[in-house]
Motif scaffolding. Sequence first.
Motif, short mmCIF file in Angstrom:
data_model
loop_
_atom_site.label_atom_id
_atom_site.label_comp_id
_atom_site.label_asym_id
_atom_site.label_seq_id
_atom_site.Cartn_x
_atom_site.Cartn_y
_atom_site.Cartn_z
N MET A 14 -7.81 130.83 79.54
CA MET A 14 -6.80 130.21 78.69
C MET A 14 -6.69 130.99 77.39
N GLU A 43 -2.35 128.86 74.48
CA GLU A 43 -2.46 127.79 75.46
C GLU A 43 -3.49 126.75 75.03
N ALA A 44 -4.60 127.21 74.46
CA ALA A 44 -5.63 126.28 73.97
C ALA A 44 -5.08 125.42 72.84
N ALA A 83 -2.80 122.78 74.27
CA ALA A 83 -3.56 121.76 74.98
C ALA A 83 -4.22 120.78 74.00
N SER A 92 -10.75 117.02 80.22
CA SER A 92 -10.19 118.23 80.83
C SER A 92 -9.79 119.24 79.76
N LYS A 129 -13.03 120.79 78.24
CA LYS A 129 -13.59 121.78 79.16
C LYS A 129 -12.86 123.11 79.06
N LYS A 130 -11.54 123.06 78.85
CA LYS A 130 -10.75 124.28 78.79
C LYS A 130 -10.82 124.96 77.43
N THR A 131 -10.88 124.15 76.35
CA THR A 131 -10.74 124.71 75.00
C THR A 131 -12.01 124.65 74.16
N SER A 133 -11.44 126.20 68.40
CA SER A 133 -11.49 126.63 69.81
C SER A 133 -11.67 128.14 69.92
#
Length: 313
Positions: free
Chosen positions: A1, A5-6, A9, A138, A141-143, A243
């Motif tokens: 990511m 995008e982070a 999100a 979710s 977890k991604k950021t 992030s």
Amino acid sequence: MTRQEAARATISAAIASVATATFLLALKGFAAWHTGSVAMLGSLADTGLDLLASLVTLYGVRIAAEPADHDHRFGHGKAEALAALFQVALITASAGAIAWRAIERLGADAPTTDAEFGIGVSIVAIVATFALLAYQRSVIKKTGSIAIRADNVHYQSDLLLNLSVIAALVLDQFLGFASADPIFGIAIALWLAWGAFKASSHAIDQLMDREWPEEMRERFIAVAAQHPQLLGIHDFRTRHSGSHDFAQFHMHVPADITVAKAHDIVEEVEENLRREFPNVEVLIHVDPDGHVDHPGNALIEEEVVPHWFGKRA
């Protein structure tokens, strides 16, 4: 990511948090007035502070998403940690107010009413909160967003609060345990205080530039070490900011190569790291093999043995 995008999100997660808190605040406000439950009142107070905290989180992540500028060369990522600390202050204030109200209620004869209505409202709140928690997890977890993580702590507490409200109303009205409601109110206050302590530790670690976890540091070094002409690494330092992550280190290369060749090696190492750690900004200082930094040049005295990869000539 990617960073963009982070950022999108985390902003979306913050907006979802504000929307959920607004809905629950209206629902619980009516339920607290209708039932007279101090546990429901505690849940309402927590949700009200959740809404304020979520608004601060939204503002914080929007600032953190802004690119670096002339006055903030490392970006604005620490706005997330500041937003998280603000949330911690609100949670602590909420816990104190709930505990005080519950202690007052222990000595008063003020029973709750209409348990069925309060239980129904709590079930609706549990469903809405559970959906938000799943979405937030979710995004975390991604950021790795520290602000969304702190907001997630709020809503984990809210999930437990709603379960406690149901238990308190059942014990009070159906089983005749009149002290259940204020006792659960005190338990809720203690849980909120514990959640505030845990959330604060993450934010403080980021503001104090705590190093990455050892596993992540070792994986980073392993990726860098894949380059055949990188002979060793020392003075490896890392930190988090929102992030985003930052890493810097000294890299040993063969002493007899040109500056241009050393630059090419640095570019290749950075490219390898960028593929594995896309949100890490890397700063590399090149040392010729055999060079030893003068101790007075270091910002801190380190007792760490340099990372050598067994490639020395």
